[in-house]
Design a protein around this motif. Structure first.
Motif, PDB file in Angstrom:
ATOM      1  N   ILE A  40      11.237  -9.895  64.047  1.00  0.00           N
ATOM      2  CA  ILE A  40      10.206  -9.767  63.011  1.00  0.00           C
ATOM      3  C   ILE A  40      10.294  -8.394  62.347  1.00  0.00           C
ATOM      4  O   ILE A  40      10.128  -8.264  61.122  1.00  0.00           O
ATOM      5  CB  ILE A  40       8.817 -10.012  63.620  1.00  0.00           C
ATOM      6  CG1 ILE A  40       8.686 -11.475  64.047  1.00  0.00           C
ATOM      7  CG2 ILE A  40       7.712  -9.647  62.629  1.00  0.00           C
ATOM      8  CD1 ILE A  40       7.520 -11.728  64.973  1.00  0.00           C
ATOM      9  N   ASP A  41      10.570  -7.355  63.131  1.00  0.00           N
ATOM     10  CA  ASP A  41      10.750  -6.021  62.544  1.00  0.00           C
ATOM     11  C   ASP A  41      11.897  -6.033  61.537  1.00  0.00           C
ATOM     12  O   ASP A  41      11.820  -5.392  60.478  1.00  0.00           O
ATOM     13  CB  ASP A  41      11.032  -4.995  63.642  1.00  0.00           C
ATOM     14  CG  ASP A  41       9.799  -4.627  64.454  1.00  0.00           C
ATOM     15  OD1 ASP A  41       8.683  -4.914  63.990  1.00  0.00           O
ATOM     16  OD2 ASP A  41       9.970  -4.054  65.552  1.00  0.00           O
ATOM     17  N   GLY A  42      12.974  -6.753  61.872  1.00  0.00           N
ATOM     18  CA  GLY A  42      14.100  -6.844  60.948  1.00  0.00           C
ATOM     19  C   GLY A  42      13.738  -7.561  59.661  1.00  0.00           C
ATOM     20  O   GLY A  42      14.158  -7.155  58.570  1.00  0.00           O
ATOM     21  N   VAL A  43      12.945  -8.634  59.784  1.00  0.00           N
ATOM     22  CA  VAL A  43      12.501  -9.364  58.592  1.00  0.00           C
ATOM     23  C   VAL A  43      11.620  -8.478  57.716  1.00  0.00           C
ATOM     24  O   VAL A  43      11.814  -8.389  56.491  1.00  0.00           O
ATOM     25  CB  VAL A  43      11.746 -10.642  58.994  1.00  0.00           C
ATOM     26  CG1 VAL A  43      11.048 -11.258  57.777  1.00  0.00           C
ATOM     27  CG2 VAL A  43      12.692 -11.656  59.625  1.00  0.00           C
ATOM     28  N   ALA A  45      11.493  -5.347  57.467  1.00  0.00           N
ATOM     29  CA  ALA A  45      12.215  -4.248  56.831  1.00  0.00           C
ATOM     30  C   ALA A  45      12.786  -4.686  55.483  1.00  0.00           C
ATOM     31  O   ALA A  45      12.948  -3.871  54.574  1.00  0.00           O
ATOM     32  CB  ALA A  45      13.339  -3.758  57.745  1.00  0.00           C
ATOM     33  N   GLN A  46      13.080  -5.980  55.345  1.00  0.00           N
ATOM     34  CA  GLN A  46      13.615  -6.515  54.092  1.00  0.00           C
ATOM     35  C   GLN A  46      12.520  -7.066  53.182  1.00  0.00           C
ATOM     36  O   GLN A  46      12.629  -6.992  51.947  1.00  0.00           O
ATOM     37  CB  GLN A  46      14.606  -7.639  54.395  1.00  0.00           C
ATOM     38  CG  GLN A  46      15.788  -7.227  55.251  1.00  0.00           C
ATOM     39  CD  GLN A  46      16.641  -8.432  55.602  1.00  0.00           C
ATOM     40  OE1 GLN A  46      17.255  -9.061  54.736  1.00  0.00           O
ATOM     41  NE2 GLN A  46      16.677  -8.783  56.878  1.00  0.00           N
ATOM     42  N   VAL A  62      -5.317 -10.510  55.955  1.00  0.00           N
ATOM     43  CA  VAL A  62      -4.103 -10.452  56.774  1.00  0.00           C
ATOM     44  C   VAL A  62      -2.949  -9.884  55.960  1.00  0.00           C
ATOM     45  O   VAL A  62      -2.876 -10.065  54.741  1.00  0.00           O
ATOM     46  CB  VAL A  62      -3.725 -11.843  57.333  1.00  0.00           C
ATOM     47  CG1 VAL A  62      -4.823 -12.377  58.235  1.00  0.00           C
ATOM     48  CG2 VAL A  62      -3.423 -12.826  56.214  1.00  0.00           C
ATOM     49  N   ASP A  63      -2.049  -9.153  56.635  1.00  0.00           N
ATOM     50  CA  ASP A  63      -0.807  -8.700  56.033  1.00  0.00           C
ATOM     51  C   ASP A  63       0.219  -9.812  56.222  1.00  0.00           C
ATOM     52  O   ASP A  63       0.276 -10.432  57.282  1.00  0.00           O
ATOM     53  CB  ASP A  63      -0.289  -7.438  56.720  1.00  0.00           C
ATOM     54  CG  ASP A  63      -1.347  -6.348  56.809  1.00  0.00           C
ATOM     55  OD1 ASP A  63      -2.126  -6.208  55.857  1.00  0.00           O
ATOM     56  OD2 ASP A  63      -1.384  -5.654  57.843  1.00  0.00           O
ATOM     57  N   MET A  64       1.065 -10.051  55.242  1.00  0.00           N
ATOM     58  CA  MET A  64       1.969 -11.188  55.319  1.00  0.00           C
ATOM     59  C   MET A  64       3.393 -10.832  54.917  1.00  0.00           C
ATOM     60  O   MET A  64       3.627 -10.004  54.039  1.00  0.00           O
ATOM     61  CB  MET A  64       1.464 -12.323  54.420  1.00  0.00           C
ATOM     62  CG  MET A  64       2.362 -13.555  54.405  1.00  0.00           C
ATOM     63  SD  MET A  64       1.663 -14.919  53.430  1.00  0.00           S
ATOM     64  CE  MET A  64       0.422 -15.508  54.578  1.00  0.00           C
ATOM     65  N   SER A  65       4.333 -11.487  55.600  1.00  0.00           N
ATOM     66  CA  SER A  65       5.729 -11.499  55.198  1.00  0.00           C
ATOM     67  C   SER A  65       6.238 -12.917  55.453  1.00  0.00           C
ATOM     68  O   SER A  65       5.501 -13.757  55.982  1.00  0.00           O
ATOM     69  CB  SER A  65       6.540 -10.477  55.995  1.00  0.00           C
ATOM     70  OG  SER A  65       7.900 -10.468  55.571  1.00  0.00           O
ATOM     71  N   CYS A  66       7.458 -13.200  55.080  1.00  0.00           N
ATOM     72  CA  CYS A  66       8.030 -14.535  55.269  1.00  0.00           C
ATOM     73  C   CYS A  66       9.528 -14.423  55.509  1.00  0.00           C
ATOM     74  O   CYS A  66      10.156 -13.432  55.142  1.00  0.00           O
ATOM     75  CB  CYS A  66       7.812 -15.431  54.034  1.00  0.00           C
ATOM     76  SG  CYS A  66       6.109 -15.829  53.642  1.00  0.00           S
ATOM     77  N   CYS A  67      10.078 -15.463  56.107  1.00  0.00           N
ATOM     78  CA  CYS A  67      11.524 -15.594  56.182  1.00  0.00           C
ATOM     79  C   CYS A  67      11.875 -17.069  56.104  1.00  0.00           C
ATOM     80  O   CYS A  67      11.037 -17.939  56.343  1.00  0.00           O
ATOM     81  CB  CYS A  67      12.091 -14.955  57.443  1.00  0.00           C
ATOM     82  SG  CYS A  67      11.533 -15.674  59.000  1.00  0.00           S
ATOM     83  N   GLY A  68      13.127 -17.339  55.736  1.00  0.00           N
ATOM     84  CA  GLY A  68      13.568 -18.722  55.582  1.00  0.00           C
ATOM     85  C   GLY A  68      13.971 -19.012  54.149  1.00  0.00           C
ATOM     86  O   GLY A  68      13.972 -18.132  53.278  1.00  0.00           O
ATOM     87  N   ARG A  69      14.282 -20.258  53.911  1.00  0.00           N
ATOM     88  CA  ARG A  69      14.714 -20.682  52.573  1.00  0.00           C
ATOM     89  C   ARG A  69      13.607 -20.485  51.538  1.00  0.00           C
ATOM     90  O   ARG A  69      13.870 -20.160  50.378  1.00  0.00           O
ATOM     91  CB  ARG A  69      15.118 -22.159  52.638  1.00  0.00           C
ATOM     92  CG  ARG A  69      15.548 -22.773  51.332  1.00  0.00           C
ATOM     93  CD  ARG A  69      15.908 -24.238  51.529  1.00  0.00           C
ATOM     94  NE  ARG A  69      16.163 -24.924  50.271  1.00  0.00           N
ATOM     95  CZ  ARG A  69      16.344 -26.228  50.167  1.00  0.00           C
ATOM     96  NH1 ARG A  69      16.293 -27.000  51.248  1.00  0.00           N
ATOM     97  NH2 ARG A  69      16.565 -26.784  48.987  1.00  0.00           N
ATOM     98  N   ALA A  91      15.857 -12.926  47.425  1.00  0.00           N
ATOM     99  CA  ALA A  91      15.613 -14.053  48.325  1.00  0.00           C
ATOM    100  C   ALA A  91      14.945 -13.553  49.595  1.00  0.00           C
ATOM    101  O   ALA A  91      15.159 -12.406  50.030  1.00  0.00           O
ATOM    102  CB  ALA A  91      16.941 -14.739  48.660  1.00  0.00           C
ATOM    103  N   TRP A  92      14.135 -14.410  50.190  1.00  0.00           N
ATOM    104  CA  TRP A  92      13.508 -14.050  51.463  1.00  0.00           C
ATOM    105  C   TRP A  92      14.588 -13.872  52.529  1.00  0.00           C
ATOM    106  O   TRP A  92      15.639 -14.504  52.458  1.00  0.00           O
ATOM    107  CB  TRP A  92      12.539 -15.143  51.903  1.00  0.00           C
ATOM    108  CG  TRP A  92      11.386 -15.352  50.983  1.00  0.00           C
ATOM    109  CD1 TRP A  92      11.269 -16.312  50.023  1.00  0.00           C
ATOM    110  CD2 TRP A  92      10.181 -14.579  50.923  1.00  0.00           C
ATOM    111  NE1 TRP A  92      10.067 -16.183  49.360  1.00  0.00           N
ATOM    112  CE2 TRP A  92       9.380 -15.127  49.892  1.00  0.00           C
ATOM    113  CE3 TRP A  92       9.707 -13.468  51.633  1.00  0.00           C
ATOM    114  CZ2 TRP A  92       8.124 -14.608  49.570  1.00  0.00           C
ATOM    115  CZ3 TRP A  92       8.448 -12.948  51.316  1.00  0.00           C
ATOM    116  CH2 TRP A  92       7.684 -13.519  50.289  1.00  0.00           C
ATOM    117  N   PRO A  93      14.354 -13.032  53.532  1.00  0.00           N
ATOM    118  CA  PRO A  93      15.327 -12.912  54.614  1.00  0.00           C
ATOM    119  C   PRO A  93      15.560 -14.261  55.294  1.00  0.00           C
ATOM    120  O   PRO A  93      14.657 -15.103  55.362  1.00  0.00           O
ATOM    121  CB  PRO A  93      14.666 -11.919  55.580  1.00  0.00           C
ATOM    122  CG  PRO A  93      13.667 -11.176  54.750  1.00  0.00           C
ATOM    123  CD  PRO A  93      13.187 -12.139  53.716  1.00  0.00           C
TER     124      PRO A  93
END
Length: 218
Positions: A40-43, A45-46, A62-69, A91-93
Motif C-alpha cells: 500500500i505504501d508503494g501504491v 507513493a504513485q 477519509v483519505d483515498m487512493s486506488c490501484c488496479g485497472r 494511470a492508476w498503479p
C-alpha cells in the motif's frame, strides 16, 4: 472495551454469517498484514492519498487512493470509475498480485469462486473519520461481490438492508478481518462509524481499508 471488540483473538479463523451472501472472515489478513501495508505504501507513493469531494461539494473525511485497472473518483461531476488518476493524470498503479490473489481467495471462501477484481479502493481513516450509509452500485456488473479488508485501528461497521431505512447490524472489525458481500446482499446499505482515537503498532493512528471490486464490464 466495547463488547463488539471483545475476545477478538478467540475469533481468529472463524467465518460469521451477516446475511445470505455476506460473511465476516475473522483474521484472514492478519498474518500478511505487514506485507500488505508495504505494498500500500508503494501504491500511495504513485497515487497519493487525498480527500475527494462529494457531488454536493462536501469533502469526504477519509483519505483515498486506488490501484488496479480502474480507480473510483468523486467530484462535482458525480461518482464514477476512471482509468486515470485525476490528481496525477496518469494511470492508476497496478494492483499488486499478492493483494489480488488474497481477495480472490477470500471471495471463494465466502462462496464467490469466480471473482476477478480490477479495482482496489484504499481508504485511510484518521480518528473521527467515517463513511456514511450508502450502497456500492457504481459498478456495471453487480453479480461480482465486494471484498473489504480491515487493517490497523478497529472500526464499527454498520450492515443494513436493501432500503436505507432498514435496521442495521453493528459489526466490530479489527486488524486482519475481511468482510465479503455479494449475491442477494450485494446492494445492502452499509457504513463505518467514526473511528475512535487509538494507536496501532503497524498503522499508527490510522485504520486502512481495502475494498476490492470488479469495476469493468469485462
Amino acid at each position: 472495551m466495547d463488547d463488539l471488540f471483545a475476545d477478538h483473538d478467540a475469533s481468529l479463523g472463524r467465518s460469521e454469517v451477516l446475511a445470505e451472501g455476506a460473511r465476516v472472515l475473522r483474521g484472514r489478513a492478519h498474518a500478511r498484514a505487514a506485507e500488505f501495508l508495504e505494498l500500500i505504501d508503494g501504491v500511495s507513493a504513485q497515487a497519493p492519498f487525498r480527500n475527494m469531494t462529494t457531488p454536493g461539494g462536501y469533502p469526504m473525511s477519509v483519505d483515498m487512493s486506488c490501484c488496479g485497472r480502474l480507480g473510483w473518483v468523486s467530484d462535482e461531476r458525480g461518482y464514477r470509475y476512471s482509468v486515470t488518476d485525476p490528481q496525477t493524470g496518469r494511470a492508476w498503479p497496478a494492483m499488486p498480485e499478492l493483494l489480488r490473489g488474497f481477495a480472490i481467495a477470500c471471495a471463494a471462501e465466502a462462496g464467490f469462486p469466480d471473482f476477478s477484481p480490477d479495482a482496489c479502493l484504499i481508504n485511510r481513516y484518521r480518528p473521527g473519520a467515517k463513511l456514511s450509509l450508502h450502497q456500492d452500485r457504481d459498478e456495471p456488473d453487480l453479480s461480482a461481490p465486494i471484498v473489504s479488508v480491515s487493517l490497523g485501528l478497529p472500526a464499527t461497521f454498520l450492515f443494513g438492508g436493501l432500503r436505507r431505512s432498514d435496521p442495521q447490524q453493528r459489526v466490530g472489525l479489527v486488524h486482519g478481518d475481511v468482510v465479503v458481500w455479494g449475491g442477494p446482499a450485494r446492494l445492502r446499505f452499509h457504513a463505518v462509524l467514526p473511528v475512535r482515537e487509538g494507536e496501532h503498532p503497524l498503522t499508527g493512528r490510522y485504520r486502512i481499508n481495502l475494498t476490492f471490486r470488479k469495476a469493468s464490464r469485462t
